[in-house]
Design a protein around this motif. Structure first.
Motif, PDB file in Angstrom:
ATOM      1  N   ARG A   1      -4.134  10.179 -16.339  1.00  0.00           N
ATOM      2  CA  ARG A   1      -4.706  11.300 -17.104  1.00  0.00           C
ATOM      3  C   ARG A   1      -5.950  11.879 -16.442  1.00  0.00           C
ATOM      4  N   THR A   2      -6.552  11.136 -15.512  1.00  0.00           N
ATOM      5  CA  THR A   2      -7.821  11.581 -14.937  1.00  0.00           C
ATOM      6  C   THR A   2      -7.776  11.557 -13.411  1.00  0.00           C
ATOM      7  N   PRO A   3      -7.016  12.473 -12.801  1.00  0.00           N
ATOM      8  CA  PRO A   3      -7.067  12.557 -11.342  1.00  0.00           C
ATOM      9  C   PRO A   3      -8.479  12.922 -10.889  1.00  0.00           C
ATOM     10  N   GLY A   4      -8.899  12.337  -9.818  1.00  0.00           N
ATOM     11  CA  GLY A   4     -10.268  12.509  -9.349  1.00  0.00           C
ATOM     12  C   GLY A   4     -11.123  11.291  -9.608  1.00  0.00           C
ATOM     13  N   ALA A   5     -10.698  10.458 -10.561  1.00  0.00           N
ATOM     14  CA  ALA A   5     -11.450   9.232 -10.862  1.00  0.00           C
ATOM     15  C   ALA A   5     -11.036   8.121  -9.901  1.00  0.00           C
ATOM     16  N   PRO A   6     -11.934   7.180  -9.620  1.00  0.00           N
ATOM     17  CA  PRO A   6     -11.585   6.058  -8.743  1.00  0.00           C
ATOM     18  C   PRO A   6     -10.468   5.208  -9.345  1.00  0.00           C
ATOM     19  N   SER A   7      -9.846   4.395  -8.510  1.00  0.00           N
ATOM     20  CA  SER A   7      -8.767   3.527  -8.984  1.00  0.00           C
ATOM     21  C   SER A   7      -9.312   2.509  -9.982  1.00  0.00           C
ATOM     22  N   LEU A   8      -8.440   2.083 -10.886  1.00  0.00           N
ATOM     23  CA  LEU A   8      -8.815   1.120 -11.915  1.00  0.00           C
ATOM     24  C   LEU A   8      -8.939  -0.290 -11.341  1.00  0.00           C
ATOM     25  N   ARG A   9      -8.042  -0.659 -10.455  1.00  0.00           N
ATOM     26  CA  ARG A   9      -8.080  -1.980  -9.817  1.00  0.00           C
ATOM     27  C   ARG A   9      -7.202  -1.951  -8.568  1.00  0.00           C
ATOM     28  N   THR A  10      -7.391  -2.955  -7.726  1.00  0.00           N
ATOM     29  CA  THR A  10      -6.649  -3.054  -6.471  1.00  0.00           C
ATOM     30  C   THR A  10      -6.105  -4.464  -6.304  1.00  0.00           C
ATOM     31  N   LEU A  11      -4.851  -4.562  -5.862  1.00  0.00           N
ATOM     32  CA  LEU A  11      -4.254  -5.847  -5.522  1.00  0.00           C
ATOM     33  C   LEU A  11      -3.968  -5.865  -4.030  1.00  0.00           C
ATOM     34  N   ASP A  12      -4.395  -6.913  -3.351  1.00  0.00           N
ATOM     35  CA  ASP A  12      -4.019  -7.113  -1.957  1.00  0.00           C
ATOM     36  C   ASP A  12      -2.694  -7.863  -1.949  1.00  0.00           C
ATOM     37  N   VAL A  13      -1.619  -7.115  -1.851  1.00  0.00           N
ATOM     38  CA  VAL A  13      -0.284  -7.682  -2.031  1.00  0.00           C
ATOM     39  C   VAL A  13       0.111  -8.566  -0.861  1.00  0.00           C
ATOM     40  N   GLN A  14      -0.132  -8.107   0.363  1.00  0.00           N
ATOM     41  CA  GLN A  14       0.245  -8.900   1.536  1.00  0.00           C
ATOM     42  C   GLN A  14      -0.607  -8.481   2.725  1.00  0.00           C
ATOM     43  N   ASN A  15      -0.730  -9.380   3.690  1.00  0.00           N
ATOM     44  CA  ASN A  15      -1.536  -9.107   4.877  1.00  0.00           C
ATOM     45  C   ASN A  15      -0.748  -8.393   5.957  1.00  0.00           C
ATOM     46  N   SER A  16       0.568  -8.611   5.994  1.00  0.00           N
ATOM     47  CA  SER A  16       1.400  -7.939   6.983  1.00  0.00           C
ATOM     48  C   SER A  16       1.778  -6.544   6.489  1.00  0.00           C
ATOM     49  N   THR A  17       2.376  -5.766   7.370  1.00  0.00           N
ATOM     50  CA  THR A  17       2.756  -4.404   7.027  1.00  0.00           C
ATOM     51  C   THR A  17       3.754  -4.386   5.869  1.00  0.00           C
ATOM     52  N   MET A  18       3.466  -3.609   4.838  1.00  0.00           N
ATOM     53  CA  MET A  18       4.360  -3.483   3.693  1.00  0.00           C
ATOM     54  C   MET A  18       5.297  -2.302   3.939  1.00  0.00           C
ATOM     55  N   THR A  19       6.567  -2.595   4.100  1.00  0.00           N
ATOM     56  CA  THR A  19       7.543  -1.554   4.413  1.00  0.00           C
ATOM     57  C   THR A  19       8.333  -1.095   3.190  1.00  0.00           C
ATOM     58  N   ALA A  20       8.227  -1.806   2.073  1.00  0.00           N
ATOM     59  CA  ALA A  20       8.943  -1.419   0.856  1.00  0.00           C
ATOM     60  C   ALA A  20       8.198  -1.947  -0.358  1.00  0.00           C
ATOM     61  N   LEU A  21       8.305  -1.204  -1.457  1.00  0.00           N
ATOM     62  CA  LEU A  21       7.674  -1.592  -2.713  1.00  0.00           C
ATOM     63  C   LEU A  21       8.490  -1.011  -3.849  1.00  0.00           C
ATOM     64  N   ALA A  22       8.674  -1.782  -4.909  1.00  0.00           N
ATOM     65  CA  ALA A  22       9.427  -1.319  -6.072  1.00  0.00           C
ATOM     66  C   ALA A  22       8.814  -1.890  -7.337  1.00  0.00           C
ATOM     67  N   ALA A  23       8.950  -1.150  -8.443  1.00  0.00           N
ATOM     68  CA  ALA A  23       8.466  -1.593  -9.751  1.00  0.00           C
ATOM     69  C   ALA A  23       9.612  -1.503 -10.753  1.00  0.00           C
ATOM     70  N   HIS A  24       9.734  -2.519 -11.595  1.00  0.00           N
ATOM     71  CA  HIS A  24      10.782  -2.517 -12.618  1.00  0.00           C
ATOM     72  C   HIS A  24      10.428  -1.514 -13.710  1.00  0.00           C
ATOM     73  N   ALA A  25      11.433  -0.803 -14.211  1.00  0.00           N
ATOM     74  CA  ALA A  25      11.185   0.266 -15.171  1.00  0.00           C
ATOM     75  C   ALA A  25      10.827  -0.233 -16.558  1.00  0.00           C
ATOM     76  N   SER A  26      11.263  -1.439 -16.937  1.00  0.00           N
ATOM     77  CA  SER A  26      11.047  -1.888 -18.316  1.00  0.00           C
ATOM     78  C   SER A  26      10.390  -3.256 -18.429  1.00  0.00           C
ATOM     79  N   SER A  27       9.965  -3.846 -17.345  1.00  0.00           N
ATOM     80  CA  SER A  27       9.231  -5.112 -17.387  1.00  0.00           C
ATOM     81  C   SER A  27       8.132  -5.062 -16.332  1.00  0.00           C
TER      82      SER A  27
END
Length: 239
Positions: free
Chosen positions: A148-174
């Motif tokens: 709702r507020t573009p321009g605001a800083p991110s809410l939080r950050t996760l360092d998912v992996q140290n190597s190059t991340m070539t794919a990412l997906a999120a489940h639609a209902s969980s």
């Protein structure tokens, strides 16, 4: 576009076909054609190696909107915030994230540039966090924003992996996330960062190492994930 196996039809049949973007320009680092489908509104949103973002009304079979992206970088990911028709979030190859409201004739609103590399995926979760917009880049960091507020800083950050991340997906209902790497592993985790599992090998007695991960996708309702690798193998994983 094809219609599925309905009414006893043996196989899907072609319904219509069209050129979604006639100005795609191959770049040194190319994203090709990037699409997002809004089933409720019957609109297909298209971007990619083009300086325009287009919306196609598939009921009327016409292009309903075409706007400038305002960036020299290609569009690499699209997301549709829930409950906000004709609002599109776009991630770019230079790490920027922009929000487009196609109902209004104004420039896109940009989030702070906190990603330093190509955005692999962005997603707006309709169930567990409808106001959150998530984006992940090849550097391995995943950021959550207030849609709702573009321009605001991110809410939080996760360092998912140290190597190059070539794919990412999120489940639609969980609250499930999956990331993949060219270092041949898939990581499953929750949206709060808790790691559930890391997959490095195929099942079986002679389970071989999975190939470099190129793409990931969750089933929209079931706890199933599919992973495609550069060795032409597709793996299906269940909870």
């Amino acid at each position: 576009l094809e219609r599925g196996n309905e009414g006893g039809e043996a196989r899907p049949r072609l319904v219509t076909a069209f050129v979604a973007a006639d100005d795609l320009a191959a770049e040194r680092r190319s994203s090709g054609l990037v699409c997002a489908w809004d089933a409720a509104d019957a609109r297909l949103y298209c971007g990619g190696d083009t300086r325009r973002l287009r919306a196609w009304d598939l009921d009327a079979e016409v292009a309903s909107h075409s706007v400038e992206t305002g960036s020299d970088a290609c569009v690499t990911a699209l997301a549709l915030p829930p409950g906000r028709p004709q609002v599109v979030a776009a991630g770019f190859g230079d790490g920027t994230l922009r929000l487009f409201d196609l109902r209004q004739r104004r420039a896109a609103q940009a989030y702070p540039r906190e990603h330093g590399a190509w955005i692999v995926h962005c997603h707006a979760h309709a169930h567990t966090a409808p106001r959150e917009l998530a984006s992940g880049c090849v550097a391995g960091d995943l950021k959550f924003w207030d849609s709702r507020t573009p321009g605001a800083p991110s809410l939080r950050t996760l360092d998912v992996q140290n190597s190059t991340m070539t794919a990412l997906a999120a489940h639609a209902s969980s609250p499930l996330l999956a990331s993949g790497s060219h270092n041949q592993f898939i990581k499953f985790m929750l949206r709060d960062g808790d790691q559930l599992n890391i997959v490095r090998y195929h099942d079986g007695v002679f389970g071989q190492r999975i190939g470099p991960v190129a793409t990931l996708a969750f089933h929209p309702t079931k706890l199933l994930a599919a992973a495609g690798s550069t060795d032409a193998v597709v793996g299906i994983y269940s909870a």
